[in-house]
Design an enzyme around this catalytic site. Structure first.
Site, short mmCIF file in Angstrom:
data_model
loop_
_atom_site.label_atom_id
_atom_site.label_comp_id
_atom_site.label_asym_id
_atom_site.label_seq_id
_atom_site.Cartn_x
_atom_site.Cartn_y
_atom_site.Cartn_z
N CYS A 79 79.92 69.41 19.38
CA CYS A 79 79.53 68.12 18.81
C CYS A 79 79.37 68.15 17.29
CB CYS A 79 78.26 67.60 19.47
SG CYS A 79 76.79 68.60 19.19
N HIS A 130 72.04 67.41 20.11
CA HIS A 130 73.40 66.88 20.25
C HIS A 130 73.54 65.78 19.20
CE1 HIS A 130 77.16 65.94 22.20
NE2 HIS A 130 76.82 64.68 22.29
N HIS A 142 81.62 61.25 20.34
CA HIS A 142 81.03 62.59 20.27
C HIS A 142 81.84 63.55 21.13
CE1 HIS A 142 78.83 62.32 24.30
NE2 HIS A 142 79.38 61.13 24.12
#
Length: 171
Positions: A79, A130, A142
């Site tokens: 990510c 994240h 993402h």
């Protein structure tokens, strides 16, 4: 011996967020360094339209690339590398390599003030994070650990539960 190796691996994983790589390149470390944005004289409306096109093109190029912890290529990406590449390729802005440092960049904004290009962060474990890039209407792009590079909704039960904060790095 094997238990020790597994324990070391887990410690590394939970202390680094999406990625274990550390970059020595210079990057944006504060909101004040963003005075020379790609569109200094453009209206916000025009800038958002241009940003939308740039992010859409970047997403098309990376859509479906599988997730790989520590990865930064089309063979696999995590990510934070995805966000770093999106900002560099779309806006010629350097961000830190890991979520540990990316969440320190930019200006904090409320969830109800999200705008195209904002970074959205999630606490996904005791010390893991994240990150994604907000698009519109509660959607963000993402590198998902289960589905690779995708667009998801902030209203998804998982992301709603783990939402942490948002930062504005652009305009």
């Amino acid at each position: 011996m094997i238990k020790s190796i597994i324990l070391i691996f887990l410690c590394l994983f939970f202390t680094t967020g999406c990625s274990y790589k550390n970059s020595s390149q210079k990057f944006i470390s504060s909101y004040k360094e963003l005075d020379n944005l790609p569109y200094p004289s453009a209206s916000l409306e025009h800038t958002l339209l241009e940003t939308n096109n740039q992010l859409k093109n970047f997403y098309k190029e990376w859509r479906g690339v599988r997730y790989k912890w520590g990865g930064s290529t089309k063979r696999g990406i995590d990510c934070s590398a995805f966000v770093q590449k999106a900002y560099r390729n779309s806006f010629n802005l350097k961000l830190p390599r890991t979520t540990k440092y990316q969440h320190k960049v930019g200006k904090y904004i409320n969830k109800n003030s999200l705008r195209l290009g904002d970074l959205v962060f999630f606490k996904t474990g005791w010390d893991s994070r994240h990150v994604g890039i907000y698009l519109d209407n509660g959607r963000f792009m993402h590198a998902s650990t289960s589905k690779g590079v995708i667009i998801s909704s902030l209203n998804n039960r998982y992301y709603k539960k783990h939402y942490w904060k948002a930062k504005r790095v652009l305009f």
